[in-house]
Design an enzyme around this catalytic site. Structure first.
Site, PDB file in Angstrom:
ATOM      1  N   ARG A   1       0.869  -1.179   0.000  1.00  0.00           N
ATOM      2  CA  ARG A   1       0.000   0.000   0.000  1.00  0.00           C
ATOM      3  C   ARG A   1       0.907   1.231   0.000  1.00  0.00           C
ATOM      4  O   ARG A   1       1.894   1.285   0.756  1.00  0.00           O
ATOM      5  CB  ARG A   1      -0.885   0.035   1.239  1.00  0.00           C
ATOM      6  CG  ARG A   1      -2.098  -0.870   1.156  1.00  0.00           C
ATOM      7  CD  ARG A   1      -3.130  -0.390   0.124  1.00  0.00           C
ATOM      8  NE  ARG A   1      -4.314  -1.224   0.063  1.00  0.00           N
ATOM      9  CZ  ARG A   1      -4.482  -2.259  -0.772  1.00  0.00           C
ATOM     10  NH1 ARG A   1      -3.526  -2.591  -1.629  1.00  0.00           N
ATOM     11  NH2 ARG A   1      -5.610  -2.943  -0.758  1.00  0.00           N
TER      12      ARG A   1
ATOM     13  N   GLU B   1      -3.091   7.568  -4.864  1.00  0.00           N
ATOM     14  CA  GLU B   1      -3.378   7.050  -6.213  1.00  0.00           C
ATOM     15  C   GLU B   1      -4.593   7.747  -6.812  1.00  0.00           C
ATOM     16  O   GLU B   1      -5.569   7.952  -6.097  1.00  0.00           O
ATOM     17  CB  GLU B   1      -3.627   5.536  -6.131  1.00  0.00           C
ATOM     18  CG  GLU B   1      -2.383   4.815  -5.704  1.00  0.00           C
ATOM     19  CD  GLU B   1      -2.593   3.315  -5.522  1.00  0.00           C
ATOM     20  OE1 GLU B   1      -3.645   2.802  -5.929  1.00  0.00           O
ATOM     21  OE2 GLU B   1      -1.695   2.675  -4.968  1.00  0.00           O
TER      22      GLU B   1
ATOM     23  N   HIS C   1      -0.660   0.075 -10.017  1.00  0.00           N
ATOM     24  CA  HIS C   1      -1.331  -0.828  -9.063  1.00  0.00           C
ATOM     25  C   HIS C   1      -1.863  -2.092  -9.766  1.00  0.00           C
ATOM     26  O   HIS C   1      -3.070  -2.318  -9.835  1.00  0.00           O
ATOM     27  CB  HIS C   1      -2.467  -0.099  -8.318  1.00  0.00           C
ATOM     28  CG  HIS C   1      -2.807  -0.746  -7.007  1.00  0.00           C
ATOM     29  ND1 HIS C   1      -3.217  -0.052  -5.899  1.00  0.00           N
ATOM     30  CD2 HIS C   1      -2.807  -2.057  -6.633  1.00  0.00           C
ATOM     31  CE1 HIS C   1      -3.458  -0.883  -4.896  1.00  0.00           C
ATOM     32  NE2 HIS C   1      -3.209  -2.118  -5.324  1.00  0.00           N
TER      33      HIS C   1
HETATM   34  C1  DGY Z   1      -5.444  -5.887  -2.815  1.00  0.00           C
HETATM   35  O1  DGY Z   1      -6.111  -6.907  -3.000  1.00  0.00           O
HETATM   36  O2  DGY Z   1      -5.333  -5.398  -1.686  1.00  0.00           O
HETATM   37  C2  DGY Z   1      -4.786  -5.289  -4.005  1.00  0.00           C
HETATM   38  O3  DGY Z   1      -4.034  -4.173  -3.711  1.00  0.00           O
HETATM   39  C3  DGY Z   1      -5.823  -4.943  -5.054  1.00  0.00           C
HETATM   40  O4  DGY Z   1      -5.697  -5.855  -6.018  1.00  0.00           O
END
Ligand code: DGY
Length: 303
Positions: A222, A251, A269
């Site tokens: 993240r 983002e 992402h």
């Molecule tokens: C998640 O699943 O947390 C990813 O970042 C999104 O695909």
């Protein structure tokens, strides 16, 4: 979609863009279940706008977009999509590691822009992976999958976890170290932790200053786990060799200066973005919704 249509009335927002918070609020007023992505924020206000809501099925494993305490207080069940995206996310982490180590994107651009004048012994030199140290922060499902892949590249694996609990499964080749030692020794450092108030800016200026100037930071977890302003400064001052990023603090915005750095590989992402994985994630959301609405045990309940 077909599976849901068979059982329920379904409202789908426009697919060409993320709905606004106001559009979501208006759309879920009478909903009993919502399937959402990490772009949609479910805070107290949003939950208050949906008094009939019984389940939020997050189309992601990370659920920092949902105020879980507010959901619990209203008796709303929250589910996520663990396991099915572990390999895809570990793979993208390795795509970033390889891309930064071997300057894959810069090389592609050189050829594509017709700037390549032929083979040269000193052209676009990268660094070896074999013999280097991979540092992993967090040894949950994805951290473990990233660590397992390191054996194929003959790398040493060091790790640090917040809980300090023994690993399941353990691997004697991997060494647990302190957070500070991990920062100091890693040639490639990759966090695989959820975003919580405790992990926000875990990799801040002070942490980045402990890393080697030859080290690379990878982030497919993240964005806000890394202080992006501090990272840009470290890269500009060559206190880090480079970075491979799949996620960002705000983002889809990037911190000023990040785009201009050639030693950085930037992905939009894509961690779980394979056809097979996204289908499995979707099916998992549907299964969770059906379980809640039919009063059955909920397979992937997080709250
Ligand atoms: C998640 O699943 O947390 C990813 O970042 C999104 O695909």
């Amino acid at each position: 979609m077909t599976v849901i249509h068979e059982h329920f009335d379904l409202t789908v927002p426009p697919l060409d863009r993320s709905p606004t918070q106001a559009e979501i609020q208006a759309g879920i007023r009478e909903s009993q279940a919502v399937i959402c992505t990490l772009n949609e924020r479910f805070d107290g206000d949003m939950l208050a706008a949906a008094p009939s809501l019984r389940v939020i099925a997050n189309y992601a494993v990370g659920y920092n977009n949902i105020d879980v305490d507010a959901a619990k207080a209203r008796g709303v069940i929250v589910t996520n999509t663990p396991d099915v995206l572990t390999n895809a996310t570990a793979d993208i982490t390795w795509a970033l590691i390889l891309a930064v180590a071997r300057r894959v994107v810069e090389g592609d651009q050189l050829v594509r822009q017709n700037q390549w004048t032929g083979w040269s012994p000193t052209q676009m030199l990268g660094v070896d992976l074999s013999g280097k140290t991979l540092g992993i922060i967090g040894m949950g499902r994805i951290g473990l999958a990233v660590a397992r892949r390191a054996a194929g590249f003959e790398m040493t694996v060091l790790y640090w976890t917040r809980s300090g609990r023994p690993l399941q499964p353990a691997n004697p080749a991997w060494q647990r170290v302190s957070f500070e030692e991990l920062l100091r020794r890693s040639d490639f450092l990759s966090p695989h932790i959820p975003l919580t108030p405790d992990t926000h800016h875990l990799l801040n200026d002070a942490a980045l200053r402990l890393m080697k100037p030859t080290a690379f930071l990878i982030n497919a977890a993240r964005g806000p786990v890394v202080d992006e302003a501090a990272l840009v400064q470290a890269l500009q001052e060559h206190r880090l060799a480079g970075a491979g990023l799949d996620v960002y603090e705000k983002e889809p915005e990037l911190h000023p200066g990040l785009r201009e750095l050639s030693q950085v590989v930037l992905l939009p992402h894509l961690g779980s973005a394979t056809i097979e994985t996204r289908i499995r994630m979707g099916m998992m959301c549907v299964e969770n919704v059906l379980a809640v609405l039919e009063g059955k045990p909920v397979p992937n309940r997080v709250a």
